[in-house]
Each structure stands twice: as C-alpha cells, then as structure tokens.
Design a protein around this motif. Structure first.
Motif, PDB file in Angstrom:
ATOM      1  N   LEU A  46      43.095 -75.017 -46.659  1.00 52.51           N
ATOM      2  CA  LEU A  46      44.281 -75.705 -47.119  1.00 52.51           C
ATOM      3  C   LEU A  46      45.491 -74.792 -47.688  1.00 52.51           C
ATOM      4  CD1 LEU A  46      42.666 -78.300 -49.078  1.00 52.51           C
ATOM      5  CD2 LEU A  46      43.727 -78.728 -46.987  1.00 52.51           C
ATOM      6  N   PHE A  47      46.678 -74.984 -47.242  1.00 52.53           N
ATOM      7  CA  PHE A  47      47.585 -74.221 -47.880  1.00 52.53           C
ATOM      8  C   PHE A  47      47.796 -74.694 -49.456  1.00 52.53           C
ATOM      9  CE2 PHE A  47      48.350 -74.840 -43.378  1.00 52.53           C
ATOM     10  CZ  PHE A  47      48.728 -73.511 -43.021  1.00 52.53           C
ATOM     11  N   THR A  48      48.357 -73.651 -50.213  1.00 57.81           N
ATOM     12  CA  THR A  48      48.169 -73.961 -51.726  1.00 57.81           C
ATOM     13  C   THR A  48      49.522 -73.589 -52.412  1.00 57.81           C
ATOM     14  OG1 THR A  48      47.268 -71.785 -51.988  1.00 57.81           O
ATOM     15  CG2 THR A  48      45.693 -73.472 -51.825  1.00 57.81           C
ATOM     16  N   HIS A  49      49.477 -74.402 -53.572  1.00 58.90           N
ATOM     17  CA  HIS A  49      50.706 -74.010 -54.505  1.00 58.90           C
ATOM     18  C   HIS A  49      49.972 -73.958 -55.906  1.00 58.90           C
ATOM     19  CE1 HIS A  49      54.650 -74.156 -56.406  1.00 58.90           C
ATOM     20  NE2 HIS A  49      53.848 -74.939 -57.805  1.00 58.90           N
ATOM     21  N   LEU A  50      50.012 -72.741 -56.575  1.00 60.08           N
ATOM     22  CA  LEU A  50      49.712 -72.488 -58.078  1.00 60.08           C
ATOM     23  C   LEU A  50      50.457 -72.685 -58.751  1.00 60.08           C
ATOM     24  CD1 LEU A  50      47.303 -71.119 -59.529  1.00 60.08           C
ATOM     25  CD2 LEU A  50      48.457 -68.851 -59.178  1.00 60.08           C
ATOM     26  N   GLN A  51      50.045 -73.574 -59.773  1.00 60.59           N
ATOM     27  CA  GLN A  51      51.153 -73.795 -61.088  1.00 60.59           C
ATOM     28  C   GLN A  51      50.524 -73.366 -62.203  1.00 60.59           C
ATOM     29  OE1 GLN A  51      51.414 -78.028 -62.531  1.00 60.59           O
ATOM     30  NE2 GLN A  51      53.766 -77.688 -62.458  1.00 60.59           N
ATOM     31  N   VAL A  52      51.429 -72.503 -62.895  1.00 57.86           N
ATOM     32  CA  VAL A  52      50.967 -71.825 -64.099  1.00 57.86           C
ATOM     33  C   VAL A  52      51.621 -72.195 -65.270  1.00 57.86           C
ATOM     34  CG1 VAL A  52      50.508 -69.545 -65.120  1.00 57.86           C
ATOM     35  CG2 VAL A  52      50.218 -69.468 -62.775  1.00 57.86           C
ATOM     36  N   PHE A  62      47.099 -78.259 -49.674  1.00 59.52           N
ATOM     37  CA  PHE A  62      48.118 -79.237 -48.538  1.00 59.52           C
ATOM     38  C   PHE A  62      47.642 -78.809 -47.354  1.00 59.52           C
ATOM     39  CE2 PHE A  62      50.375 -77.852 -52.177  1.00 59.52           C
ATOM     40  CZ  PHE A  62      50.891 -79.341 -52.871  1.00 59.52           C
ATOM     41  N   SER A  63      47.108 -80.109 -46.559  1.00 61.85           N
ATOM     42  CA  SER A  63      46.994 -79.942 -45.256  1.00 61.85           C
ATOM     43  C   SER A  63      47.935 -79.376 -44.102  1.00 61.85           C
ATOM     44  CB  SER A  63      46.646 -81.347 -44.511  1.00 61.85           C
ATOM     45  OG  SER A  63      47.967 -82.237 -44.472  1.00 61.85           O
ATOM     46  N   SER A  64      49.168 -79.268 -44.591  1.00 62.83           N
ATOM     47  CA  SER A  64      50.150 -78.776 -43.711  1.00 62.83           C
ATOM     48  C   SER A  64      51.237 -77.873 -44.788  1.00 62.83           C
ATOM     49  CB  SER A  64      50.920 -79.620 -42.943  1.00 62.83           C
ATOM     50  OG  SER A  64      51.739 -80.549 -43.670  1.00 62.83           O
ATOM     51  N   LEU A  65      52.002 -76.998 -44.062  1.00 62.04           N
ATOM     52  CA  LEU A  65      53.196 -76.194 -44.501  1.00 62.04           C
ATOM     53  C   LEU A  65      54.072 -77.075 -44.823  1.00 62.04           C
ATOM     54  CD1 LEU A  65      53.184 -73.048 -42.371  1.00 62.04           C
ATOM     55  CD2 LEU A  65      52.527 -73.132 -44.991  1.00 62.04           C
ATOM     56  N   ALA A  66      54.318 -78.230 -43.957  1.00 58.91           N
ATOM     57  CA  ALA A  66      55.379 -79.106 -44.259  1.00 58.91           C
ATOM     58  C   ALA A  66      55.260 -79.926 -45.551  1.00 58.91           C
ATOM     59  CB  ALA A  66      55.719 -80.233 -43.062  1.00 58.91           C
ATOM     60  N   GLU A  67      54.027 -80.527 -45.800  1.00 56.85           N
ATOM     61  CA  GLU A  67      53.819 -81.159 -47.070  1.00 56.85           C
ATOM     62  C   GLU A  67      54.107 -80.223 -48.275  1.00 56.85           C
ATOM     63  OE1 GLU A  67      50.255 -83.977 -49.054  1.00 56.85           O
ATOM     64  OE2 GLU A  67      49.706 -82.604 -47.656  1.00 56.85           O
ATOM     65  N   ARG A  98      60.977 -87.318 -46.394  1.00 56.45           N
ATOM     66  CA  ARG A  98      61.949 -86.419 -45.945  1.00 56.45           C
ATOM     67  C   ARG A  98      63.094 -87.449 -45.288  1.00 56.45           C
ATOM     68  NH1 ARG A  98      58.952 -83.346 -42.272  1.00 56.45           N
ATOM     69  NH2 ARG A  98      59.482 -84.539 -40.593  1.00 56.45           N
ATOM     70  N   GLU A  99      62.850 -88.338 -44.606  1.00 59.68           N
ATOM     71  CA  GLU A  99      63.822 -89.277 -44.023  1.00 59.68           C
ATOM     72  C   GLU A  99      64.268 -90.223 -45.129  1.00 59.68           C
ATOM     73  OE1 GLU A  99      61.845 -91.104 -40.830  1.00 59.68           O
ATOM     74  OE2 GLU A  99      62.091 -89.544 -39.577  1.00 59.68           O
ATOM     75  N   GLY A 100      63.622 -90.590 -46.050  1.00 58.89           N
ATOM     76  CA  GLY A 100      63.942 -91.434 -47.062  1.00 58.89           C
ATOM     77  C   GLY A 100      65.129 -90.549 -47.885  1.00 58.89           C
ATOM     78  N   ILE A 101      64.872 -89.341 -48.249  1.00 61.94           N
ATOM     79  CA  ILE A 101      65.908 -88.476 -48.969  1.00 61.94           C
ATOM     80  C   ILE A 101      67.059 -88.529 -48.123  1.00 61.94           C
ATOM     81  CG2 ILE A 101      66.330 -86.561 -50.097  1.00 61.94           C
ATOM     82  CD1 ILE A 101      63.098 -86.224 -51.116  1.00 61.94           C
ATOM     83  N   ALA A 102      66.940 -88.062 -46.995  1.00 58.86           N
ATOM     84  CA  ALA A 102      68.025 -87.756 -45.984  1.00 58.86           C
ATOM     85  C   ALA A 102      68.779 -88.820 -45.859  1.00 58.86           C
ATOM     86  CB  ALA A 102      67.542 -87.095 -44.667  1.00 58.86           C
ATOM     87  N   SER A 103      68.444 -90.039 -45.863  1.00 60.94           N
ATOM     88  CA  SER A 103      69.078 -91.467 -45.619  1.00 60.94           C
ATOM     89  C   SER A 103      69.395 -91.711 -47.033  1.00 60.94           C
ATOM     90  CB  SER A 103      68.446 -92.263 -44.701  1.00 60.94           C
ATOM     91  OG  SER A 103      67.334 -92.664 -45.319  1.00 60.94           O
ATOM     92  N   GLY A 104      69.255 -91.226 -48.039  1.00 61.70           N
ATOM     93  CA  GLY A 104      69.492 -91.905 -49.178  1.00 61.70           C
ATOM     94  C   GLY A 104      68.835 -93.209 -49.419  1.00 61.70           C
ATOM     95  N   ASP A 105      67.746 -93.383 -49.193  1.00 54.82           N
ATOM     96  CA  ASP A 105      66.765 -94.495 -49.350  1.00 54.82           C
ATOM     97  C   ASP A 105      66.241 -94.502 -50.858  1.00 54.82           C
ATOM     98  OD1 ASP A 105      65.055 -96.941 -49.182  1.00 54.82           O
ATOM     99  OD2 ASP A 105      64.730 -96.263 -47.339  1.00 54.82           O
ATOM    100  N   VAL A 106      67.065 -95.140 -51.690  1.00 52.18           N
ATOM    101  CA  VAL A 106      66.632 -95.122 -52.990  1.00 52.18           C
ATOM    102  C   VAL A 106      65.342 -96.089 -53.299  1.00 52.18           C
ATOM    103  CG1 VAL A 106      67.440 -96.000 -55.515  1.00 52.18           C
ATOM    104  CG2 VAL A 106      69.033 -94.561 -54.202  1.00 52.18           C
ATOM    105  N   LEU A 132      68.800 -81.837 -45.366  1.00 54.96           N
ATOM    106  CA  LEU A 132      69.386 -82.012 -44.326  1.00 54.96           C
ATOM    107  C   LEU A 132      69.516 -80.624 -43.500  1.00 54.96           C
ATOM    108  CD1 LEU A 132      71.981 -84.316 -45.129  1.00 54.96           C
ATOM    109  CD2 LEU A 132      70.341 -84.774 -43.580  1.00 54.96           C
ATOM    110  N   LYS A 133      69.714 -79.528 -44.424  1.00 48.77           N
ATOM    111  CA  LYS A 133      69.627 -78.120 -44.303  1.00 48.77           C
ATOM    112  C   LYS A 133      68.446 -77.506 -43.539  1.00 48.77           C
ATOM    113  CE  LYS A 133      71.371 -73.933 -46.085  1.00 48.77           C
ATOM    114  NZ  LYS A 133      71.701 -72.937 -47.321  1.00 48.77           N
ATOM    115  N   ILE A 134      67.341 -77.603 -44.324  1.00 49.56           N
ATOM    116  CA  ILE A 134      66.007 -77.041 -43.941  1.00 49.56           C
ATOM    117  C   ILE A 134      65.611 -77.711 -42.698  1.00 49.56           C
ATOM    118  CG2 ILE A 134      63.666 -76.978 -44.626  1.00 49.56           C
ATOM    119  CD1 ILE A 134      64.600 -76.905 -47.714  1.00 49.56           C
ATOM    120  N   TYR A 135      65.468 -78.985 -42.550  1.00 53.47           N
ATOM    121  CA  TYR A 135      65.187 -79.660 -41.478  1.00 53.47           C
ATOM    122  C   TYR A 135      66.128 -79.954 -40.313  1.00 53.47           C
ATOM    123  CZ  TYR A 135      60.893 -80.090 -44.521  1.00 53.47           C
ATOM    124  OH  TYR A 135      60.155 -79.694 -45.198  1.00 53.47           O
ATOM    125  N   ASP A 136      67.175 -79.387 -40.495  1.00 53.28           N
ATOM    126  CA  ASP A 136      68.288 -79.676 -39.664  1.00 53.28           C
ATOM    127  C   ASP A 136      68.448 -80.796 -39.192  1.00 53.28           C
ATOM    128  OD1 ASP A 136      70.601 -78.530 -38.208  1.00 53.28           O
ATOM    129  OD2 ASP A 136      69.430 -77.793 -36.380  1.00 53.28           O
TER     130      ASP A 136
END
Length: 193
Positions: A46-52, A62-67, A98-106, A132-136
């Motif tokens: 699993l890919f990880t994020h350490l919160q200190v 996380f199962s993927s880098l994208a997540e 990702r799509e919700g944020i990109a399309s402004g789906d509140v 929009l920039k990261i995922y083009d």
C-alpha cells in the motif's frame, strides 16, 4: 517519509489493515475504496501518507498513487482533515471526486457525510485549478463526452449566452433528462436562461 509499505497482511478491516513488515506490524488507516481493492492473499503493498501531529503519528494506506494524490489534495484544503478526506474516499471513488471538483459539482461533494455547502464550495474553489492542471482535464471533457450536450452548449453560446451560465442550466436538464436530444435541451435551456 514512508512512501509505501509492503509485507504480509495480518489484519483486514473496512477502516484499517495491519501489514507485518519484517516482524513489525504497521497499522494503516484505509478508505472503503482501498478496502475494496485489497486482493485476497498474504502479500500486500500500500502507498502511504504519514500524518505527524503533536500527540500522534498516523499512517494512511492507499491502493493507488492516484488515491493518495487526491487524499493529499483534499487535506490541503482548510477545514478538511484526514478523517473527512478518508470519508470522502470511502463515499466516492477518486475518479468521482476528481471529476466532481473539475466540473464544480457542489451537490456531489456535499453528499459526503460531514461536508456542508460552504466546505464543498471551498474544496472546489481551492482544488479545481490544481486538478485541471495535474490531470490535464479540459473543463469540457469532464462532461463525459455527451455530444448532444456539447452541441446544445455551442448553439447557446452562438445565441449569445455566457458559457458558464448555459453550462449550469444544461447540466440541470441533463440530470432530469439524460437522453434528451439537442433540440429538447436547447428549448428547455432557453426557458431557464
């Protein structure tokens, strides 16, 4: 600091897993999305994020880098902590977020437990340009390639309506009538613009 953990899966729950890595058991908090992606078997990476924090060190898996990337973007928003970001990834897939944020789906972002209208708007406001920039992603391509919708929008633009305003109205029409033809979409939109 810790970017991934690979080892023997010793415990698996919908909220966390324990991975034994050379005799040390690491507990990683996970989303339901990651839980659904964990394969059967003993070996797991699993890919990880350490919160200190002052009072704790917490690993998120996380199962993927994208997540993981979406998680990191979410926690960068003021008012979104790791637990709300994890809840979002449990309620929606990384692609939906990702799509919700990109399309402004509140309403989509707001559908997550613990997120109100203001927070949903802040998430979109803070992250839309980054996503929009990261995922083009082109803002238009987010509309899942619906040609009727695209044709109706360009017709409304030719008629002199502002693109953003027309898009909002057409999106509402598409929710109630997803199979509407171009003519119907334009007629409905003209009533609401």
């Amino acid at each position: 600091m810790i970017t991934h953990i690979q080892g023997k899966l010793t415990e698996k729950n919908p909220t966390h897993v324990v991975i034994d890595c050379n005799g040390v058991g690491y507990m990683l908090n996970i989303s339901l999305h990651t839980y659904s992606k964990i394969p059967e078997g003993e070996n797991l990476k699993l890919f990880t994020h350490l919160q200190v924090k002052e009072d704790s060190h917490t690993l998120y898996g996380f199962s993927s880098l994208a997540e993981r990337e979406i998680f990191r973007l979410l926690i960068s928003v003021s008012g979104i902590g790791a637990s709300i970001a994890r809840t979002m990834l449990s309620s929606l897939t990384p692609k939906q977020i990702r799509e919700g944020i990109a399309s402004g789906d509140v309403p989509l972002i707001q559908s997550v437990k613990g997120i109100g209208a203001k927070t949903a708007q802040r998430v979109i406001l803070d992250l839309k340009d980054k996503i929009l920039k990261i995922y083009d992603i082109d803002e238009v391509s987010v509309s899942k390639g619906n040609t009727n919708k695209d044709e109706a929008l360009s017709a409304l633009e030719v008629l002199g309506f502002a693109k953003k305003q027309a898009e909002r109205v057409v999106d509402k029409i598409m929710i109630t009538e997803p199979d509407a033809d171009v003519e119907t979409i334009i007629k409905q939109a003209l009533k609401n613009l």
